[in-house]
Design a protein around this motif. Structure first.
Motif, short mmCIF file in Angstrom:
data_model
loop_
_atom_site.label_atom_id
_atom_site.label_comp_id
_atom_site.label_asym_id
_atom_site.label_seq_id
_atom_site.Cartn_x
_atom_site.Cartn_y
_atom_site.Cartn_z
N GLU A 104 33.15 51.23 38.98
CA GLU A 104 32.89 49.80 39.18
C GLU A 104 32.60 49.11 37.85
O GLU A 104 33.07 47.98 37.61
N GLU A 105 31.86 49.78 36.98
CA GLU A 105 31.57 49.19 35.67
C GLU A 105 32.83 49.09 34.82
O GLU A 105 33.02 48.11 34.09
N ALA A 106 33.69 50.10 34.90
CA ALA A 106 34.95 50.06 34.14
C ALA A 106 35.82 48.90 34.62
O ALA A 106 36.44 48.20 33.81
N ALA A 107 35.88 48.68 35.93
CA ALA A 107 36.66 47.56 36.46
C ALA A 107 36.08 46.23 36.01
O ALA A 107 36.82 45.29 35.67
N SER A 108 34.75 46.14 35.99
CA SER A 108 34.11 44.91 35.53
C SER A 108 34.40 44.67 34.05
O SER A 108 34.66 43.53 33.64
N LEU A 109 34.36 45.73 33.25
CA LEU A 109 34.68 45.60 31.83
C LEU A 109 36.10 45.08 31.63
O LEU A 109 36.34 44.20 30.80
N ARG A 110 37.04 45.63 32.40
CA ARG A 110 38.43 45.17 32.30
C ARG A 110 38.54 43.68 32.58
O ARG A 110 39.21 42.94 31.84
N GLU A 111 37.87 43.21 33.64
CA GLU A 111 37.94 41.80 33.99
C GLU A 111 37.30 40.93 32.91
O GLU A 111 37.79 39.85 32.59
N GLU A 112 36.20 41.40 32.34
CA GLU A 112 35.52 40.62 31.30
C GLU A 112 36.39 40.53 30.04
O GLU A 112 36.46 39.47 29.40
N LEU A 113 37.03 41.63 29.67
CA LEU A 113 37.92 41.61 28.51
C LEU A 113 39.05 40.62 28.71
O LEU A 113 39.39 39.84 27.80
N TRP A 114 39.67 40.65 29.89
CA TRP A 114 40.78 39.74 30.14
C TRP A 114 40.31 38.29 30.21
O TRP A 114 41.05 37.37 29.84
N ALA A 115 39.09 38.06 30.67
CA ALA A 115 38.56 36.70 30.68
C ALA A 115 38.46 36.14 29.27
O ALA A 115 38.72 34.95 29.03
N VAL A 116 38.08 37.00 28.32
CA VAL A 116 38.01 36.56 26.92
C VAL A 116 39.41 36.32 26.37
O VAL A 116 39.69 35.29 25.75
N ILE A 117 40.32 37.26 26.61
CA ILE A 117 41.68 37.15 26.06
C ILE A 117 42.39 35.91 26.58
O ILE A 117 43.07 35.20 25.82
N ARG A 157 41.32 33.11 27.29
CA ARG A 157 40.85 31.84 26.74
C ARG A 157 41.73 31.39 25.58
O ARG A 157 41.69 30.22 25.19
N TYR A 158 42.52 32.29 25.03
CA TYR A 158 43.32 31.98 23.85
C TYR A 158 44.76 31.63 24.22
O TYR A 158 45.22 31.92 25.32
N ARG A 159 45.46 31.04 23.30
CA ARG A 159 46.81 30.53 23.50
C ARG A 159 47.80 31.67 23.69
O ARG A 159 47.90 32.57 22.87
N ARG A 160 48.57 31.64 24.79
CA ARG A 160 49.59 32.65 25.01
C ARG A 160 50.81 32.37 24.17
O ARG A 160 51.10 31.22 23.80
N ASP A 161 51.57 33.42 23.84
CA ASP A 161 52.80 33.28 23.06
C ASP A 161 53.94 32.97 24.02
O ASP A 161 54.69 33.85 24.42
#
Length: 204
Positions: free
Chosen positions: A141-154, A156-160
């Motif tokens: 569960e913590e690993a899944a939460s980490l994955r979602e948090e990382l993607w939430a940060v990514i 936020r930035y401009r996609r190519d």
């Protein structure tokens, strides 16, 4: 180009050479069989075969604007491909593993290419790149939460994407490759920093 493709089936032929290392399936630019053959160190006939396999699987399509009478060009159909069906590996284990291995090989090639180009990059880019890892001890569960948090940060930035044409001056394509790799047999580290499987002799 469609924004994304979510895989619910791994078509026949979607293996390490059907989704070949060095070919970014999300990139907007196309290529012909000759260039693909150079990237993969195979003959052009093999490259053409695998491009047809990719087309049959729905990953690429013919780029009629760039092709010519001598060679057909191909381009990606989607900007991104997601394999998020948790049961797909059970339904089609061999095809799923072949697909995942091909993606891992693509990531490896991209890292190696960046490292090779690093000495010639401007100092600002040499100071901004990163290649690091960190080991954690997490529950699923913590690993899944980490994955979602990382993607939430990514995200936020401009996609190519074509819509990024108005990006600030100096903006370049940057790849962010994220891995969360369970190591279920890894020993627990003791308070002294050593693991229970450490090889050596206790002091007398």
């Amino acid at each position: 180009m469609a924004p994304e493709n979510r895989l619910t089936h791994c078509p026949a032929g979607a293996g390490p050479r059907a989704l070949p290392p060095g070919v970014d399936p999300r990139g907007p630019s196309g290529m012909g069989a000759t260039r693909l053959a150079e990237l993969l160190s195979v003959n052009s006939g093999t490259a053409r075969y695998h491009l047809r396999q990719l087309a049959a699987a729905g990953f690429v399509e013919e780029d009629t604007e760039r092709g010519n009478a001598r060679e057909r060009w191909w381009r990606s159909v989607h900007q991104s491909t997601w394999l998020d069906d948790p049961e797909l590996a059970e339904r089609e284990p061999e095809a799923t593993m072949a697909y995942l291995n091909s993606v891992a090989a693509t990531y490896t090639l991209r890292v190696q290419r960046t490292i090779n180009e690093l000495p010639a990059m401007p100092r600002a880019w040499r100071n901004s790149w990163d290649m690091s890892d960190c080991t954690l001890r997490l529950t699923p569960e913590e690993a899944a939460s980490l994955r979602e948090e990382l993607w939430a940060v990514i995200t936020r930035y401009r996609r190519d994407t074509p819509e990024a044409a108005g990006a600030p001056e100096g903006a370049e394509r940057v790849s962010v490759i994220s891995h969360i790799l369970p190591e279920l047999d890894a020993p627990v580290r003791r308070a002294d920093g050593r693991s229970d499987s450490a090889i050596g002799f206790e002091p007398s």
